[in-house]
Enzyme design. Structure first.
Site, PDB file in Angstrom:
ATOM      1  N   ARG A 102     -10.007  73.383  94.334  1.00 37.39           N
ATOM      2  CA  ARG A 102      -9.596  74.464  95.250  1.00 37.39           C
ATOM      3  C   ARG A 102      -9.618  75.787  94.493  1.00 37.39           C
ATOM      4  NH1 ARG A 102      -4.382  73.649  98.906  1.00 37.39           N
ATOM      5  NH2 ARG A 102      -3.359  74.479  97.066  1.00 37.39           N
ATOM      6  N   THR A 106      -8.071  81.435  97.457  1.00 40.33           N
ATOM      7  CA  THR A 106      -8.354  81.152  98.872  1.00 40.33           C
ATOM      8  C   THR A 106      -7.941  79.745  99.297  1.00 40.33           C
ATOM      9  OG1 THR A 106     -10.530  80.277  98.347  1.00 40.33           O
ATOM     10  CG2 THR A 106     -10.380  82.659  98.767  1.00 40.33           C
ATOM     11  N   ASP A 197       1.714  71.018  91.651  1.00 46.80           N
ATOM     12  CA  ASP A 197       0.286  70.765  91.426  1.00 46.80           C
ATOM     13  C   ASP A 197       0.132  69.398  90.753  1.00 46.80           C
ATOM     14  OD1 ASP A 197      -2.297  70.661  90.078  1.00 46.80           O
ATOM     15  OD2 ASP A 197      -2.508  72.728  90.757  1.00 46.80           O
ATOM     16  N   ASP A 200      -2.023  69.193  87.479  1.00 46.87           N
ATOM     17  CA  ASP A 200      -1.360  69.811  86.324  1.00 46.87           C
ATOM     18  C   ASP A 200      -0.226  68.938  85.811  1.00 46.87           C
ATOM     19  OD1 ASP A 200      -3.033  71.968  86.304  1.00 46.87           O
ATOM     20  OD2 ASP A 200      -1.634  73.335  87.303  1.00 46.87           O
TER      21      ASP A 200
END
Ligand code: PRP
Ligand code: URA
Length: 206
Positions: A102, A106, A197, A200
């Site tokens: 991603r 955006t 996330d 991550d």
């Protein structure tokens, strides 16, 4: 489109610790793997079996064995944290890979890698822990459905209503199996309450 939220207490226990911001990557990886095992058991509940003749120490019987080849397709990179759980359960699976990232501004997903076996007539499990806007899963599913698979299911850990409705419209026959249907997306298109996330937290890339 069928959506299954796995409510098993152990699944919800693992999910709570995945959500906890103090959980470090080593434990996060272990929890992701354990939770995926429970989700995969649910997703494969209706796999076909055939009768196989065997002899126990006491008697000859016909007994069921799995009769369906499975293809699993993790979406890189976070989907990799769910692969081992499924290959442990089903050592004969074929594994294809789709890389999607991603854009941070955006939230639009771009494809950067693709290595898929033939999925025609096969049972496919698409694996991606986070279903947020649904953009990553939609792009992967367009590719998979274009090859006429027998059935496709998406296994995720947390889903947002926005992603579920997007996939429902695009792929009415898709099954989604998840541990949670969360409240919403925030303005950065992260799932709330979510777990942050996933990639991550899995790989310690903060
Ligand atoms: C995350 C996640 C999904 C995607 C979901 O991946 O693993 O693939 O976002 O968001 P969407 O439904 O809005 O498309 P990300 O792009 O952060 O890449 P990563 O797995 O490499 O961290
Ligand atoms: N990707 C993630 O890893 N987390 C989110 O909440 C949304 C997309």
């Amino acid at each position: 489109m069928p959506l299954t939220v796995v409510q098993h207490p152990l699944a919800q226990h693992y999910l709570t610790h995945l959500r906890d911001e103090t959980t470090k990557p080593a434990l996060f990886r272990t929890l992701a793997r354990k939770l995926t095992t429970l989700l995969a058991i649910e997703a494969t509940r209706t796999l076909q079996t055939v009768s196989h003749p065997i002899r126990t120490p006491l008697k000859s019987i016909d007994s069921p064995v799995l009769d369906q080849g499975i293809v699993i397709v993790p979406i890189l990179r976070a989907g990799l944290g769910m692969v081992d759980a499924i290959t442990d359960l089903f050592p004969e699976v074929s594994v294809g890979y789709i890389g999607m990232a991603r854009d941070e501004e955006t939230a639009i997903a771009n494809s950067y890698y693709r290595k898929l076996p033939s999925v025609e007539g096969r049972e496919v499990l698409l694996i991606d822990p986070m279903l947020a806007t649904g953009g990553s899963a939609e792009a992967a599913l367009e590719d998979i459905y274009s090859q006429n698979p027998a059935r496709v299911q998406l296994i995720c850990i947390v889903a947002a209503p926005e992603g579920v409705s997007r996939l429902e419209k695009a792929f009415p026959s898709l099954n989604i199996i998840t541990a949670a249907l969360d409240d919403e997306l925030n303005d950065r298109k992260y799932i709330v309450p979510g777990l942050g996330d996933f990639g991550d937290r899995l790989y310690g890339t903060f």
